[in-house]
Write a protein that holds these residues in place. Structure first.
Motif, PDB file in Angstrom:
ATOM      1  N   UNK A  45       0.835  -1.210   0.000  1.00  0.00           N
ATOM      2  CA  UNK A  45       0.000   0.000   0.000  1.00  0.00           C
ATOM      3  C   UNK A  45       0.863   1.251   0.000  1.00  0.00           C
ATOM      4  N   UNK A  46       1.969   1.214   0.750  1.00  0.00           N
ATOM      5  CA  UNK A  46       2.900   2.345   0.787  1.00  0.00           C
ATOM      6  C   UNK A  46       3.521   2.570  -0.590  1.00  0.00           C
ATOM      7  N   UNK A  47       3.934   1.477  -1.232  1.00  0.00           N
ATOM      8  CA  UNK A  47       4.563   1.578  -2.542  1.00  0.00           C
ATOM      9  C   UNK A  47       3.587   2.122  -3.584  1.00  0.00           C
ATOM     10  N   UNK A  48       2.371   1.583  -3.605  1.00  0.00           N
ATOM     11  CA  UNK A  48       1.394   1.988  -4.616  1.00  0.00           C
ATOM     12  C   UNK A  48       0.953   3.435  -4.450  1.00  0.00           C
ATOM     13  N   UNK A  49       1.039   3.963  -3.209  1.00  0.00           N
ATOM     14  CA  UNK A  49       0.608   5.338  -2.946  1.00  0.00           C
ATOM     15  C   UNK A  49       1.718   6.366  -3.140  1.00  0.00           C
ATOM     16  N   UNK A  50       2.960   5.902  -3.318  1.00  0.00           N
ATOM     17  CA  UNK A  50       4.077   6.837  -3.468  1.00  0.00           C
ATOM     18  C   UNK A  50       3.922   7.648  -4.745  1.00  0.00           C
ATOM     19  N   UNK A  51       4.110   8.958  -4.636  1.00  0.00           N
ATOM     20  CA  UNK A  51       4.061   9.808  -5.830  1.00  0.00           C
ATOM     21  C   UNK A  51       5.318   9.601  -6.672  1.00  0.00           C
ATOM     22  N   UNK A  52       6.487   9.561  -6.013  1.00  0.00           N
ATOM     23  CA  UNK A  52       7.751   9.262  -6.681  1.00  0.00           C
ATOM     24  C   UNK A  52       8.239   7.915  -6.174  1.00  0.00           C
ATOM     25  N   UNK A  74       6.792 -15.063   0.959  1.00  0.00           N
ATOM     26  CA  UNK A  74       8.181 -14.969   0.524  1.00  0.00           C
ATOM     27  C   UNK A  74       8.730 -13.567   0.762  1.00  0.00           C
ATOM     28  N   UNK A  75      10.018 -13.521   1.095  1.00  0.00           N
ATOM     29  CA  UNK A  75      10.762 -12.263   1.093  1.00  0.00           C
ATOM     30  C   UNK A  75      11.435 -12.166  -0.273  1.00  0.00           C
ATOM     31  N   UNK A  76      11.115 -11.120  -1.035  1.00  0.00           N
ATOM     32  CA  UNK A  76      11.623 -10.967  -2.390  1.00  0.00           C
ATOM     33  C   UNK A  76      12.378  -9.642  -2.465  1.00  0.00           C
ATOM     34  N   UNK A  77      13.665  -9.716  -2.772  1.00  0.00           N
ATOM     35  CA  UNK A  77      14.517  -8.526  -2.761  1.00  0.00           C
ATOM     36  C   UNK A  77      14.856  -8.066  -4.170  1.00  0.00           C
ATOM     37  N   UNK A  78      15.279  -6.803  -4.264  1.00  0.00           N
ATOM     38  CA  UNK A  78      15.702  -6.179  -5.528  1.00  0.00           C
ATOM     39  C   UNK A  78      14.629  -6.348  -6.615  1.00  0.00           C
ATOM     40  N   UNK A  79      13.402  -5.986  -6.252  1.00  0.00           N
ATOM     41  CA  UNK A  79      12.299  -5.986  -7.210  1.00  0.00           C
ATOM     42  C   UNK A  79      12.319  -4.679  -7.999  1.00  0.00           C
ATOM     43  N   UNK A  80      12.215  -4.783  -9.327  1.00  0.00           N
ATOM     44  CA  UNK A  80      12.151  -3.589 -10.169  1.00  0.00           C
ATOM     45  C   UNK A  80      10.745  -3.002 -10.121  1.00  0.00           C
ATOM     46  N   UNK A  81      10.677  -1.682  -9.973  1.00  0.00           N
ATOM     47  CA  UNK A  81       9.393  -0.975  -9.912  1.00  0.00           C
ATOM     48  C   UNK A  81       9.291  -0.042 -11.109  1.00  0.00           C
ATOM     49  N   UNK A  82       8.223  -0.171 -11.861  1.00  0.00           N
ATOM     50  CA  UNK A  82       7.987   0.718 -12.992  1.00  0.00           C
ATOM     51  C   UNK A  82       6.554   1.217 -12.954  1.00  0.00           C
ATOM     52  N   UNK A  83       6.374   2.400 -13.490  1.00  0.00           N
ATOM     53  CA  UNK A  83       5.025   2.957 -13.601  1.00  0.00           C
ATOM     54  C   UNK A  83       4.777   3.286 -15.055  1.00  0.00           C
TER      55      UNK A  83
END
Length: 379
Positions: A114-121, A179-188
């Motif tokens: 929820x924090x990630x999806x709400x981030x403006x940047x 699962x703990x999943x690290x170094x996930x790429x985030x794109x918008x």
């Protein structure tokens, strides 16, 4: 005076500090340039300059990149991407007139969905703890170096929200586990956040993190007749590169990417395409279909051709078909699989259907657009 080309007009001079310089990736490498007002991704098409870029990162020298190409970034956290081509130049200055900001090179931070999806940047990479809710789709996708790799899309959730995650290559993942999943790429892309694994990603099973938010994957199951088919076959070498079309009857096949001749028996044949479906209501629709579902519906002979697959689908009776959006994810009620054997001819001309790709290649110094063409939201 002749009008300057669009590429010429975009050639600029930028300066800042380098961080996160990657290893050389065949014919290019990338880095992050910290500059006044933020940061930009730098794609460098001169592998011979890698040592200089790495040294500038270690010494935290102010660098100037001249005659570079600027292009609007697809990432909301960056305004522009910088392309350092074969005609670009780099110079370093020891007079550090700015302060280096370590926060730009810090590792990925753990976030809730929820924090990630709400981030403006949004950050470029994150770490997440999620529960695998459902496997949505498995198919092949082409990556930057030409390899054709398995990509699996999952619906995932934590205690705050849910989203989709694309996992590249084979992983030991169980639906219903955390699962703990690290170094996930985030794109918008077009206002929608997508998550994808990277070469640095690690996936580790962890204990349950309480109750995950329910994630419903929209799907539709219909009974219909298959009235049309368009299937394309692609040959894949043992190193996962897509090969040019050639006869499997040859004793050896040559892969340009590997510069190697392989036994024809070592080559994988991958099918994809679309079916024309007629509902019980009489409506006709097109649906995409991938290799895994194709092989679950018909028995594929090792020497089967595109025409053989098409004839076998046309011969199937009415089927129960489950779709996610316009992609077939399951075909049921096959009382007996159709055995595919090579046929001489299929009446009529069959056009190749469009193949879906994950496509982001270097262009050796020419301005290009990195694109992600998808049937589903990742890359």
């Amino acid at each position: 005076m002749a009008e300057e080309s669009p590429a010429k007009k975009l050639r600029k001079r930028v300066e800042g500090f380098l961080c996160d310089v990657s290893p050389v990736k065949d014919v290019y490498f990338d880095a992050v340039l910290q500059h006044e007002g933020g940061k930009s991704k730098v794609v460098v098409f001169r592998p011979e300059d890698h040592v200089r870029f790495h040294r500038a990162e270690k010494t935290r020298s102010l660098v100037t990149l001249e005659d570079v190409v600027l292009q609007p970034s697809t990432e909301s956290s960056r305004k522009m991407d910088v392309f350092y081509t074969h005609s670009s130049k780099m110079s370093c200055a020891r007079d550090l007139r700015q302060a280096f900001n370590d926060s730009f090179s810090a590792g990925p931070q753990a976030v809730q969905l929820s924090e990630l999806l709400d981030m403006h940047t949004k950050p470029s990479r994150v770490n997440i703890n999620v529960k695998i809710i459902q496997e949505v789709q498995r198919r092949k996708g082409e990556v930057w170096d030409g390899q054709n790799l398995l990509r699996t899309e999952y619906a995932v959730a934590d205690t705050t929200s849910c989203t989709s995650l694309t996992v590249w290559c084979e992983h030991s993942i169980t639906v219903g586990e955390w699962y703990n999943i690290t170094h996930i790429s985030v794109r918008e892309i077009r206002g929608k956040t997508s998550l994808s694994t990277t070469k640095d990603t690690h996936i580790v099973s962890i204990p349950s993190q309480d109750t995950a938010v329910a994630a419903q994957v929209p799907a539709e199951t219909i009974k219909c007749d298959i009235i049309g088919a368009n299937i394309k076959n692609v040959l894949i070498c043992p190193c996962k590169h897509k090969m040019k079309s050639m006869a499997l009857s040859s004793p050896t096949l040559y892969c340009i990417s590997c510069n190697t001749h392989y036994k024809s028996t070592a080559i994988i044949m991958h099918f994809s395409g679309h079916l024309d479906l007629k509902r019980e209501t009489g409506d006709v629709m097109k649906a995409k279909i991938e290799d895994e579902v194709i092989r679950s519906a018909v028995t594929v002979h090792p020497t089967a051709s595109q025409k053989d697959i098409i004839k076998s689908f046309i011969a199937l009776p009415a089927m129960q078909i489950t779709m996610h959006k316009d992609v077939i994810v399951k075909m049921e009620d096959v009382t007996q699989k159709t055995e595919i054997t090579p046929e001489d001819e299929l009446p009529g001309k069959v056009e190749h259907g469009e193949e879906s790709k994950f496509y982001s290649p270097p262009d050796y110094g020419i301005l290009f657009n990195s694109q992600v063409r998808k049937r589903k939201s990742p890359d």
